[in-house]
Design a protein around this motif. Structure first.
Motif: not given
Length: 199
Positions: A58-77, A117-124
């Motif tokens: 909750t409230g965390r920003s995430i970068l999924d590298l090699g995310c495939g379809s993005g379905s796991k990231l969608a679950e996290l969102v 991703l330029t000058e971006r910071t992420l939590d995970r």
């Protein structure tokens, strides 16, 4: 084990990078179908363990590298992650992405060249069985580390080498231990799509 997908082409030779992209474009939909099956190791073991390690997003920003379809990231969102990005060399992304999530086509081997991703910071930052595809893993990991917030962390999971050792052992008629410690290239055709060879 370094995994490099290679698509074979006899008529017109193409660069190794183009072969990799072409191979993943063909393999990505098959991987996603296999991953969501009820008996998938990813669904039964890997993703639940990874999800547990991530904790409350909750409230965390995430970068999924090699995310495939993005379905796991969608679950996290859906679980509360915000301002998140999925990056994959294939563009076989979900048709509908939730608010707070962006899917981008790009290569995890050079994160400094990905404009979003330029000058971006992420939590995970996640490498879920994708890290072995980096051309220079140390460089990729250093680039990812520079994007972390002060209390952020990288979750890096790799494919267990026993999987390939079993296949090589059966194919070559050799001992499992011998193949487990082998450093030779290994090429196989995934059961999901036997028209693509992975090395």
């Amino acid at each position: 084990m370094m995994m490099t997908p290679r698509a074979s082409t006899k008529a017109h030779p193409i660069s190794a990078e183009a072969q990799t992209t072409e191979a993943w474009r063909g393999l990505a939909p098959d991987y996603e179908r296999a991953r969501v099956r009820e008996d998938s190791l990813d669904r039964l073991v890997e993703w639940p363990a990874q999800r547990d390690l991530l904790g409350d997003v909750t409230g965390r920003s995430i970068l999924d590298l090699g995310c495939g379809s993005g379905s796991k990231l969608a679950e996290l969102v859906a679980d509360g992650a915000i301002d998140s990005v999925g990056l994959d060399i294939s563009d076989n992304f979900l048709a509908d992405t939730p608010a707070g999530m962006e899917l981008v086509r790009g290569d995890l081997s050079d994160l400094n060249t990905v404009p979003v991703l330029t000058e971006r910071t992420l939590d995970r930052i996640l490498f879920q069985q994708s890290f072995d595809y980096a051309k220079d893993p140390v460089r990729t990991l250093k680039q990812a580390r520079r994007m972390l917030t002060e209390d952020g962390f990288i979750l890096l999971t790799r494919t267990q080498p026993i999987r390939y050792a079993i296949e090589r052992s059966e194919q070559n008629g050799t001992a499992l231990g011998q193949e487990y410690f082998s450093t030779a290239d290994y090429t196989y055709r995934p059961r999901r799509n036997e028209q693509i060879a992975l090395t």
